[in-house]
Every structure is written in C-alpha cells, then in structure tokens.
Design a protein around this motif. Sequence first.
Motif, PDB file in Angstrom:
ATOM      1  N   ALA A  48       4.839 -33.586 -85.861  1.00  0.00           N
ATOM      2  CA  ALA A  48       4.705 -32.282 -86.517  1.00  0.00           C
ATOM      3  C   ALA A  48       5.938 -31.433 -86.266  1.00  0.00           C
ATOM      4  O   ALA A  48       6.240 -31.079 -85.137  1.00  0.00           O
ATOM      5  N   VAL A  99       3.435 -24.837 -86.034  1.00  0.00           N
ATOM      6  CA  VAL A  99       2.638 -25.942 -85.516  1.00  0.00           C
ATOM      7  C   VAL A  99       1.448 -25.413 -84.709  1.00  0.00           C
ATOM      8  O   VAL A  99       0.344 -25.936 -84.792  1.00  0.00           O
ATOM      9  N   SER A 130       4.923 -32.632 -92.772  1.00  0.00           N
ATOM     10  CA  SER A 130       4.051 -32.930 -91.640  1.00  0.00           C
ATOM     11  C   SER A 130       2.849 -31.986 -91.614  1.00  0.00           C
ATOM     12  O   SER A 130       1.773 -32.368 -91.174  1.00  0.00           O
ATOM     13  N   LEU A 164      -1.506 -33.479 -82.875  1.00  0.00           N
ATOM     14  CA  LEU A 164      -0.175 -33.078 -83.345  1.00  0.00           C
ATOM     15  C   LEU A 164       0.825 -33.266 -82.221  1.00  0.00           C
ATOM     16  O   LEU A 164       0.545 -32.915 -81.078  1.00  0.00           O
TER      17      LEU A 164
END
Lengths: 104, 321
Positions: free
Chosen positions: B68, B114, B74, B96
């Motif tokens: 990620a 993220v 992603s 992740l």
Amino acid sequence: MEPCGTLILLNFNGGLELLCRSTKVHHVDVELKPGADGLIMKDLLCWIRTNLIKERPEMFMKGDSVRPGVLVLVNDCDWELSGNLDTRLEEKDEVVFISTLHGG
Amino acid sequence: MDAGEEKRKRSAGRLCCLCKGNKAALKRPKTLEQICKECFYAVFEEEIHTVIVDNNLFKAGERVAIGASGGKDSTVLAYVLSKLNGQYNYGLDLFLLSVDEGITGYRDDSLETVKRNEVQYGLPLKIVSYKELYGWTMDEIVKSIGLKNNCTFCGVFRRQALDRGAALMRADKLVTGHNADDIAETVLLNLLRGDIARLGRCTQITTGEDGPIPRCKPFKYTYEKEIVIYPYDLCIYSPNAYRGFAREFIKDLEKIRPRAILDIIRSGENFRISNSTKMPEQGMCERCGYISSQKWCKACVLLDGLNRGLPKLGIGRARAP
Ligand SMILES: [Zn+2]
Ligand SMILES: [Zn+2]
C-alpha cells in the motif's frame, strides 16, 4: 448589465490541480466566443489553458484536446459518450479532469 | 422540474448496454461497451474475481500483504480485495503493508492516506521502516553518501522493501496494484532495453513462487482508466510522481486503439526465448535470500559498503565479493 458567460464548475484531480495553484475546485464564468451560439468543450479547454493553467500546460493539453491519459467527466459522465471536444456545455455543468499520468 | 432532473434529462443519451435501464456513464476501453455506473462497479469487481479464481492466485488461510503506497492502484486494490474476500469467502488474512523510507516529510501524505484506508476498510496496517529493514533510514544514507548517489540506493532498496517487509510480517504472499497499463509499459521498456529475462517475468501474474514471498498482480488485466474512475468521487488517494515517456506512448496508443494495452501484454506473454539464448541464472543472495544473479544481491552489497563506511561500494561497477 454586462452579458455574462456560462458558469461552469471545474474540478482538477490526480495531480492536475498542481498546474492551477494547487486548487482542485474552480467556479468559472466562461465568456462565449463572438458569434458562438453556445459553449462546447473545445472552447472550454482553450479558456482553461489561457486563464487557469499557471504552469506546464503540456501536462494538461496536447494539440487542442486534453493529453491522452487525462480523463474527462461531464456531469459525472465519460466525455467519450457525449462527443469529446464537441460536448455542449450549459450553465452550472460540472467538468472533472483526472490525470492518470501520475503514478499509483 | 428541479435543476438536477433537468440536467439528467438533457444529457440522457444512450442507455447502458448491459442493464438497458440506466443512462450510460462510461465507455469501457477494453470492450468499448457503454455502461452505467452500477453495472460498471459490478463488472469491474466480477472481472477481478474471475482473474483471481482462474489463476489460482490465493489459497484459503493465506496471510496476504497488500503493498500500500497511498496511490490509487493500491488503494482500490485494498478496497476490492477486502470486498471480494468477504463476498466470496476466500478465507484470506489480509493486511496493508507500507514502507517508510525515513525521508523527512516525504511519506507524510501517503502514510496519512494509508492510515485512512486502514480505518475505512477495516484492514490492519503494518508500516515497516528502512531502519527495520536495512538498519539505515534514507536520511542517514544521504548524510553518509551525499545527495549525488542516493538514487542508486533508492532504486535498489525500494525494489526489495515490500518483499522484505512482507517476510518480516510473516506473509505468505504479497499483492501489488500493478495494472494493465503498467504491465504494457514494462513490456515495452524491456523490449527497448532488450532485457529478455525481465520481459519473460514481467507479464507473469505471479512471480517469485520459488522465492520466500510470491508476488501477484490481481489488476494485470485491469485498465488504469477504470481504476481511476472506480473510486473517483471518494477522492481517496494522493497523486505520486509523474511518469515518463513510455507511459505517454501507451496512452497515445490507447486513444487510437483502446485494445492496444491488452495486445501489448499478450505479445509480451507470447514472446518465446530461443533455447540458444543464454539467460542470466536466477539464484539467491547468500546473505538475505532475495533473488539475485550474483552471490550477494545489490541491496546487500550497498549495505555492506554503508556499514563498513565505504558507501561508494556497489555503485557503478565496483563489486563486493
Ligand atoms: Zn447498467
Ligand atoms: Zn541480499
């Protein structure tokens, strides 16, 4: 009162906002070309290049269209379905540009 | 008639060719079909499910790291995989995996993205730092070698970071968001460079099956255009660095003939290497086990130089043992 142009909501995404002072959303008033009976995408792109893009216009346009890899949505719809450069625009339409040329 | 309704009427062009009920909202580059948003989400997810099943990408019970970066590919991959995992009971333990290079300020935005994904999709997030992986942050490396040579380190360390991170987190598999446009671009670049070994590898959907962590690309046949449109009103990703000429060429081709992207992938897949061609031998690094054609992999050579205070070692032609 001055005859005014067409109000359009512009949205630059995926890195394109960096070309116009890092601002994504722009409310713009686009004056019609003399003699034109309405605004089409071709003229809007021209207007954006002259009035909004502050740097590296080649990242946004190629010839008289957007460069390949830039997606265009008019009112949430792929502009390939509405005629690309010939797409007719009306008051309060929303046009979104998304660059896919910035990595993922 | 309110403004919204009026707008819909005016632009009510063609109907979706799949459901024949809603207004078409996009033209699929792969098939040129004009479809509505609802059908698009359905076929987009369904196609990825089919790719996963047809290629046996996963086995139930596997622990799968999703590489990620905070970028669009992603991010969409994490969302779609976790959705399919629930919908079709793949039985995967997804998480992740992000890399923090330790460059002050550089990862702040993407790590924020993220971390948002971690909450939104309910997937655990592991961030591994260069410090953990290599014993050095990029800032420290730059301090030691100066700015001039750090690209060598960046490239080599970055290439291995996800694999090493996945191993550190005891993953069985690593998935990355490489899409059809990425792969077509890589095919072209490897052709131009005459890199036959990489050309053979780059179209494979799963690589490194003989190594410690197999890597796979569920988006191998997924067009970038669709990945960009899929989440666009969510505005969930942060843009990355600009890419080069080969990518532009791919987009030029797509404009003229949308199928070109899949055709390039196919031609890469169909490349046959004659038996008389000498291929570099794929071995393993003696220090870390990463794939390497030399005794030590490039990262280990660079690290050795750094640790011995000879950071120029491994840059250019100099070689360790
Ligand atoms: Zn439909
Ligand atoms: Zn090594």
